[in-house]
Write a protein that holds these residues in place. Structure first.
Motif, PDB file in Angstrom:
ATOM      1  N   ARG A 175       0.828  -1.206   0.000  1.00 47.59           N
ATOM      2  CA  ARG A 175       0.000   0.000   0.000  1.00 47.59           C
ATOM      3  C   ARG A 175       0.862   1.255   0.000  1.00 47.59           C
ATOM      4  O   ARG A 175       2.056   1.213   0.287  1.00 47.59           O
TER       5      ARG A 175
ATOM      6  N   ARG B  38     -11.791  11.639   4.916  1.00 48.91           N
ATOM      7  CA  ARG B  38     -11.234  11.858   3.584  1.00 48.91           C
ATOM      8  C   ARG B  38     -11.602  13.237   3.056  1.00 48.91           C
ATOM      9  O   ARG B  38     -10.788  13.940   2.463  1.00 48.91           O
TER      10      ARG B  38
ATOM     11  N   GLU C 266      -8.870  16.194   2.153  1.00 43.40           N
ATOM     12  CA  GLU C 266      -8.685  16.371   0.716  1.00 43.40           C
ATOM     13  C   GLU C 266      -8.079  17.725   0.321  1.00 43.40           C
ATOM     14  O   GLU C 266      -7.196  17.780  -0.540  1.00 43.40           O
TER      15      GLU C 266
ATOM     16  N   TYR D 134      -3.345  14.010  -5.198  1.00 44.19           N
ATOM     17  CA  TYR D 134      -4.419  13.443  -6.012  1.00 44.19           C
ATOM     18  C   TYR D 134      -4.105  13.614  -7.496  1.00 44.19           C
ATOM     19  O   TYR D 134      -4.272  12.690  -8.294  1.00 44.19           O
TER      20      TYR D 134
ATOM     21  N   PHE E   5      -7.750   4.978  -8.985  1.00 42.39           N
ATOM     22  CA  PHE E   5      -7.360   5.621  -7.740  1.00 42.39           C
ATOM     23  C   PHE E   5      -8.495   5.519  -6.717  1.00 42.39           C
ATOM     24  O   PHE E   5      -8.258   5.238  -5.535  1.00 42.39           O
TER      25      PHE E   5
ATOM     26  N   TYR F 175      -8.607   2.002  -5.313  1.00 45.20           N
ATOM     27  CA  TYR F 175      -7.504   1.760  -4.384  1.00 45.20           C
ATOM     28  C   TYR F 175      -7.740   2.438  -3.033  1.00 45.20           C
ATOM     29  O   TYR F 175      -7.390   1.891  -1.991  1.00 45.20           O
ATOM     30  N   THR F 176      -8.302   3.638  -3.060  1.00 49.07           N
ATOM     31  CA  THR F 176      -8.554   4.322  -1.785  1.00 49.07           C
ATOM     32  C   THR F 176      -9.677   3.637  -1.012  1.00 49.07           C
ATOM     33  O   THR F 176      -9.632   3.556   0.218  1.00 49.07           O
ATOM     34  N   GLU F 177     -10.682   3.134  -1.718  1.00 48.41           N
ATOM     35  CA  GLU F 177     -11.781   2.414  -1.057  1.00 48.41           C
ATOM     36  C   GLU F 177     -11.267   1.157  -0.364  1.00 48.41           C
ATOM     37  O   GLU F 177     -11.761   0.774   0.700  1.00 48.41           O
TER      38      GLU F 177
ATOM     39  N   ASN G  12      -8.221   0.823   0.759  1.00 50.23           N
ATOM     40  CA  ASN G  12      -7.090   1.225   1.605  1.00 50.23           C
ATOM     41  C   ASN G  12      -5.739   0.779   1.058  1.00 50.23           C
ATOM     42  O   ASN G  12      -4.762   0.675   1.814  1.00 50.23           O
TER      43      ASN G  12
ATOM     44  N   ILE H  30      -4.390   2.640  -1.187  1.00 45.92           N
ATOM     45  CA  ILE H  30      -3.853   3.989  -1.081  1.00 45.92           C
ATOM     46  C   ILE H  30      -4.613   4.684   0.037  1.00 45.92           C
ATOM     47  O   ILE H  30      -5.835   4.739   0.030  1.00 45.92           O
ATOM     48  N   GLU H  31      -3.866   5.185   1.003  1.00 48.29           N
ATOM     49  CA  GLU H  31      -4.486   5.839   2.161  1.00 48.29           C
ATOM     50  C   GLU H  31      -3.975   7.268   2.265  1.00 48.29           C
ATOM     51  O   GLU H  31      -2.793   7.531   2.057  1.00 48.29           O
ATOM     52  N   ILE H  32      -4.877   8.168   2.583  1.00 51.28           N
ATOM     53  CA  ILE H  32      -4.527   9.571   2.723  1.00 51.28           C
ATOM     54  C   ILE H  32      -4.919  10.019   4.118  1.00 51.28           C
ATOM     55  O   ILE H  32      -6.062   9.808   4.548  1.00 51.28           O
TER      56      ILE H  32
END
Length: 321
Positions: free
Chosen positions: A155, A177, A181, A188, A200, A203-205, A207, A209-211
């Motif tokens: 990740r 999120r 943002e 992003y 993207f 991937y964020t859903e 995790n 990719i985590e922000i």
């Protein structure tokens, strides 16, 4: 001096409406003429004619391989030669870091950027400082995506200090999120180009990719992750220590920032300024400094950065205390 080139090579080298040739003539006291596929370099002095002939041959060797010569690429090449350094464009163009969602190859555009990518790969933690436009964040994201696609990490975690909100995001509307943002929007944009907005989002859903804001890193251990701390000049020393001690097994961290743009309130000292003195002797931790010569945005950005550097040096000399 005459330099014969094929039609396709010449078109890639000259740029749109011959803008690259015009830029060369504006920079050096030479004249460029194209006659039957031959570039003729002339001028009153032999030395600049030799320099420009070498420049065109270097650019042509890259254009022959199908690369378009962008104005930023030409500017870097001219700066390199003007400063008396060796120019080897083939080394820059030969290594692709990753490809965009549309298949466009991404590569280092300056020798400083090439050293930056090399340093990321050689160190567990890398601190990269430099002015805006040097590709600090973008290239870190590129390397992270490349490692994710190669299954070297599981990740990617993007972290930024939310200085403007004083690290207190609770009063902002929306979920975490949505609160974060505004602070990570530049990250992003890089991911949208490299993965497409749809991928993207998936991937964020999941995790992958985590922000997250820096404040949410406390108490965590991050394994098999590529962690990017952006805008690190806006961290305190304690926040920097907290972030660095989150690193788990199989992880890599890249910390980027511009120490000339600290937005910390009051007299708080930037954790990015003090970290080199504290950690430089530890194996596996690296430091790299990019400069105005590595700026690859619009040419005016490079001039702005250099102007501010000169002004800062002048102010410091006039006000030593």
């Amino acid at each position: 001096m005459d330099i014969p080139l094929s039609g396709e090579t010449l078109a890639r080298l000259a740029g749109q409406h011959d803008e690259n040739f015009e830029a060369i003539e504006a920079r050096f006291p030479v004249s460029l003429n194209i006659v039957d596929g031959v570039v003729r370099v002339g001028g009153p002095d032999l030395e600049p004619v030799k320099i420009v002939s070498h420049l065109i041959r270097e650019l042509a060797s890259v254009a022959e391989k199908g690369f378009e010569i962008a104005p930023a690429d030409l500017r870097f090449a001219m700066d390199t030669l003007a400063e008396g350094h060796e120019l080897n464009l083939n080394a820059l163009y030969s290594e692709i870091i990753c490809t965009t969602a549309r298949g466009k190859p991404i590569r280092a555009k300056t020798h400083g950027q090439r050293e930056y990518i090399k340093a990321i790969r050689q160190n567990d933690i890398l601190f990269a400082t430099g002015p805006a436009g040097t590709g600090k964040t973008y290239l870190a994201v590129c390397e992270a995506v490349s490692m994710l696609k190669a299954n070297k990490i599981s990740r990617i975690i993007l972290v930024r200090p939310a200085v403007e909100a004083g690290e207190s995001l609770g009063y902002l509307p929306g979920d975490l999120r949505e609160k974060v943002e505004p602070y990570v929007r530049p990250l992003y944009d890089a991911f949208f180009e490299l993965l497409s907005p749809e991928k993207f989002a998936r991937y964020t859903e999941k995790n992958i990719i985590e922000i997250a804001p820096l404040a949410y890193m406390r108490g965590r251990t991050l394994n098999e992750s590529f962690i990017i701390l952006d805008e690190a000049q806006n961290t305190t020393s304690m926040q920097m220590k907290m972030f660095l001690t989150r690193l788990g097994n199989g992880s890599k961290a890249v910390v980027t920032g511009d120490i000339t743009q600290v937005d910390l309130p009051g007299k708080a000292v930037s954790g990015l300024k003090s970290v080199r003195e504290i950690l430089q002797s530890i194996k596996g931790i690296g430091f790299i400094d990019l400069s105005y010569a590595d700026v690859v945005r619009h040419e005016i950005v490079q001039k702005i950065v250099l102007a501010y550097e000169r002004y800062g040096a002048k102010f410091k000399n006039e006000n030593p205390n």
